[in-house]
Design a protein around this motif. Structure first.
Motif, short mmCIF file in Angstrom:
data_model
loop_
_atom_site.label_atom_id
_atom_site.label_comp_id
_atom_site.label_asym_id
_atom_site.label_seq_id
_atom_site.Cartn_x
_atom_site.Cartn_y
_atom_site.Cartn_z
N HIS A 1 7.19 -2.72 -2.69
CA HIS A 1 6.76 -4.07 -3.00
C HIS A 1 5.99 -4.11 -4.32
O HIS A 1 4.78 -3.90 -4.35
CB HIS A 1 5.88 -4.63 -1.87
CG HIS A 1 6.62 -4.78 -0.58
ND1 HIS A 1 7.36 -5.89 -0.26
CD2 HIS A 1 6.72 -3.96 0.47
CE1 HIS A 1 7.89 -5.75 0.93
NE2 HIS A 1 7.51 -4.59 1.40
N GLY A 2 6.68 -4.38 -5.42
CA GLY A 2 6.07 -4.66 -6.70
C GLY A 2 4.86 -3.82 -7.06
O GLY A 2 3.77 -4.34 -7.16
N GLY A 3 5.04 -2.52 -7.25
CA GLY A 3 3.92 -1.67 -7.64
C GLY A 3 3.10 -1.19 -6.47
O GLY A 3 2.06 -0.57 -6.67
N MET A 4 3.54 -1.44 -5.23
CA MET A 4 2.82 -0.98 -4.05
C MET A 4 3.46 0.31 -3.53
O MET A 4 4.66 0.52 -3.69
CB MET A 4 2.81 -2.04 -2.96
CG MET A 4 2.28 -3.39 -3.41
SD MET A 4 2.03 -4.56 -2.04
CE MET A 4 0.40 -4.07 -1.49
N ILE A 5 2.65 1.15 -2.92
CA ILE A 5 3.17 2.37 -2.32
C ILE A 5 2.81 2.40 -0.85
O ILE A 5 1.77 1.88 -0.43
CB ILE A 5 2.61 3.63 -3.02
CG1 ILE A 5 1.07 3.66 -2.90
CG2 ILE A 5 3.04 3.68 -4.48
CD1 ILE A 5 0.46 4.96 -3.40
N PRO A 6 3.68 2.97 0.00
CA PRO A 6 3.37 3.05 1.43
C PRO A 6 2.32 4.12 1.69
O PRO A 6 2.41 5.23 1.17
CB PRO A 6 4.72 3.42 2.05
CG PRO A 6 5.47 4.12 0.96
CD PRO A 6 5.00 3.51 -0.33
N VAL A 7 1.31 3.78 2.48
CA VAL A 7 0.24 4.73 2.79
C VAL A 7 0.14 5.03 4.28
O VAL A 7 -0.57 5.95 4.67
CB VAL A 7 -1.13 4.20 2.29
CG1 VAL A 7 -1.16 4.14 0.77
CG2 VAL A 7 -1.46 2.85 2.89
N ARG B 1 -1.76 -1.42 -3.06
CA ARG B 1 -1.65 -1.71 -4.49
C ARG B 1 -3.02 -1.52 -5.10
O ARG B 1 -3.99 -2.15 -4.69
CB ARG B 1 -1.16 -3.13 -4.73
CG ARG B 1 -0.99 -3.47 -6.22
CD ARG B 1 -0.39 -4.85 -6.38
NE ARG B 1 -0.07 -5.15 -7.76
CZ ARG B 1 0.58 -6.24 -8.16
NH1 ARG B 1 0.96 -7.13 -7.25
NH2 ARG B 1 0.84 -6.46 -9.42
N ALA B 2 -3.12 -0.63 -6.06
CA ALA B 2 -4.39 -0.32 -6.72
C ALA B 2 -4.07 0.28 -8.08
O ALA B 2 -2.91 0.58 -8.37
CB ALA B 2 -5.22 0.66 -5.86
N PRO B 3 -5.08 0.45 -8.95
CA PRO B 3 -4.82 1.06 -10.26
C PRO B 3 -4.11 2.40 -10.09
O PRO B 3 -4.56 3.28 -9.36
CB PRO B 3 -6.23 1.23 -10.84
CG PRO B 3 -7.02 0.13 -10.21
CD PRO B 3 -6.48 0.02 -8.81
N GLY B 4 -2.97 2.52 -10.76
CA GLY B 4 -2.21 3.77 -10.71
C GLY B 4 -1.05 3.76 -9.74
O GLY B 4 -0.11 4.54 -9.88
N THR B 5 -1.09 2.88 -8.74
CA THR B 5 0.00 2.89 -7.76
C THR B 5 1.30 2.35 -8.34
O THR B 5 2.39 2.68 -7.86
CB THR B 5 -0.36 2.08 -6.50
OG1 THR B 5 -0.67 0.72 -6.88
CG2 THR B 5 -1.54 2.68 -5.78
N GLY B 6 1.21 1.52 -9.38
CA GLY B 6 2.42 1.02 -10.01
C GLY B 6 3.26 2.16 -10.57
O GLY B 6 4.48 2.19 -10.40
N ALA C 1 4.76 4.06 -7.73
CA ALA C 1 5.87 3.31 -7.13
C ALA C 1 7.13 3.42 -7.99
O ALA C 1 8.24 3.55 -7.46
CB ALA C 1 5.48 1.84 -6.95
N ARG C 2 6.97 3.38 -9.31
CA ARG C 2 8.14 3.49 -10.18
C ARG C 2 8.79 4.87 -10.02
O ARG C 2 10.03 5.00 -9.98
CB ARG C 2 7.74 3.24 -11.64
CG ARG C 2 7.49 1.77 -11.96
CD ARG C 2 7.36 1.55 -13.45
NE ARG C 2 6.14 2.14 -13.98
CZ ARG C 2 4.96 1.52 -14.01
NH1 ARG C 2 4.82 0.31 -13.50
NH2 ARG C 2 3.90 2.13 -14.52
#
Length: 328
Positions: A116-122, A298-303, A306-307
């Motif tokens: 989801h748009g720069g989000m990563i699953p945690v 979603r936080a600084p660096g997760t974008g 995610a890419r």
């Protein structure tokens, strides 16, 4: 078409939608008493509400302002999936602009490896036990697991006294104290007793207790958030377990909730690895194992992460977010 989310003072969930506890105003108000800030947003077209979202925000040391969107948004049932996905993306983007970090757990997992748009699953997806209360009471009883139904019949023959009240705003209430001691002894995590009391101040509760000659033998607390309700906490004494008092109380709660017009009772997350007996008890009511979505960050660096993950998914070297399994 762009979807516009606006802040609102009085959230009105879409007509015909189910409502998890985490998306009910009483939950936001209760969490507010524990230091969080509740934000209510809605997506409307004309007079129709297509989606609502309750977001909790909190200022954390070092991290900054963090937003949590749990089991939302709540969608109007006839909203096309493509439109809800677009609205979801715009909501998450807006939250990302005003918060240092955003945690997001959707109500259901579609099984696709969407990042989801720069989000990563945690955190991987889970299951919750949900009992539909629309059927007739006789049908619900017939749907009980045989062992569950036998224990209920045994408990009914004991003649246990059962009381039904709402939870008073009393920090010394016996059920809150007994359950807190039980949680400490067994080492499980749960919301603090102050949460239940805060809910009771602004929302509806159902407290059922089985009484013996020397005091309570068992108790359960249900939080009501129409059209659903949630089984929040319970405690049973050794004598109560011998008499299957917990089984009797939960069945009485089902009867009362049906009278109130509640359509579903959620019995909590299922964990068949660490608490197999509890999961079996929940499913023994006839409840279904309903999948929830994974938790995303979603936080600084997760974008950037995610890419990289998206590239890995295309190449087949990064595993997909785990789907819910039948084991929960």
């Amino acid at each position: 078409m762009r979807c516009c989310w606006t802040l609102c003072d009085i959230p009105r969930p879409p007509e015909g939608a189910g409502l998890p506890m985490q998306q009910h105003p009483s939950y936001g108000r209760a969490c507010g008493s524990l230091g969080a800030e509740a934000l209510w947003l809605e997506w409307r077209e004309g007079r129709r509400t297509l989606g609502t979202a309750q977001v909790l925000a909190r200022q954390l040391p070092v991290v900054g302002r963090v937003a949590l969107l749990s089991r939302g948004p709540v969608w109007r049932p006839d909203t096309p999936r493509a439109r809800s996905e677009t609205a979801m993306a715009e909501l998450l983007s807006a939250l990302g602009q005003g918060h240092r970090a955003v945690l997001f757990t959707p109500e259901a997992e579609d099984g696709s490896p969407v990042l989801h748009g720069g989000m990563i699953p945690v955190m991987t997806a889970a299951h919750v036990a949900r009992l539909a209360l629309a059927p007739e009471l006789s049908t619900l009883r017939a749907g009980l697991a045989p062992a569950w139904r036998n224990k209920l019949a045994q408990a009914e023959r004991t003649g246990l006294r059962v009381t039904e009240t709402s939870l008073p705003d009393n920090p010394g209430h016996w059920l809150l104290g007994a359950e807190a001691a039980q949680a400490q002894a067994r080492g499980y995590a749960r919301l603090p007793p102050a949460f239940a009391r805060a809910w009771a101040r602004s929302g509806r509760t159902l407290l059922l207790a089985a009484e013996g000659d020397r005091g309570p033998l068992a108790g359960i607390l249900i939080l009501i958030h129409p059209p659903w309700a949630t089984y929040h906490l319970a405690w049973t004494s050794p004598a109560g377990r011998r008499l299957h008092a917990h089984t009797l109380l939960l069945w009485r709660a089902i009867e009362r909730l049906k009278e109130m017009g509640i359509l579903a009772l959620e019995l909590g997350l299922l964990d068949t690895e660490r608490t197999e007996g509890i999961a079996r008890f929940k499913l023994g009511t006839g409840a279904a194992a309903c999948p929830l979505g994974a938790t995303w960050l979603r936080a600084p660096g997760t974008g950037s992460v995610a890419r990289i993950a998206r590239l890995g998914l295309r190449a087949g070297v990064v595993p997909q977010t785990a789907r819910p399994s039948a084991r929960g």
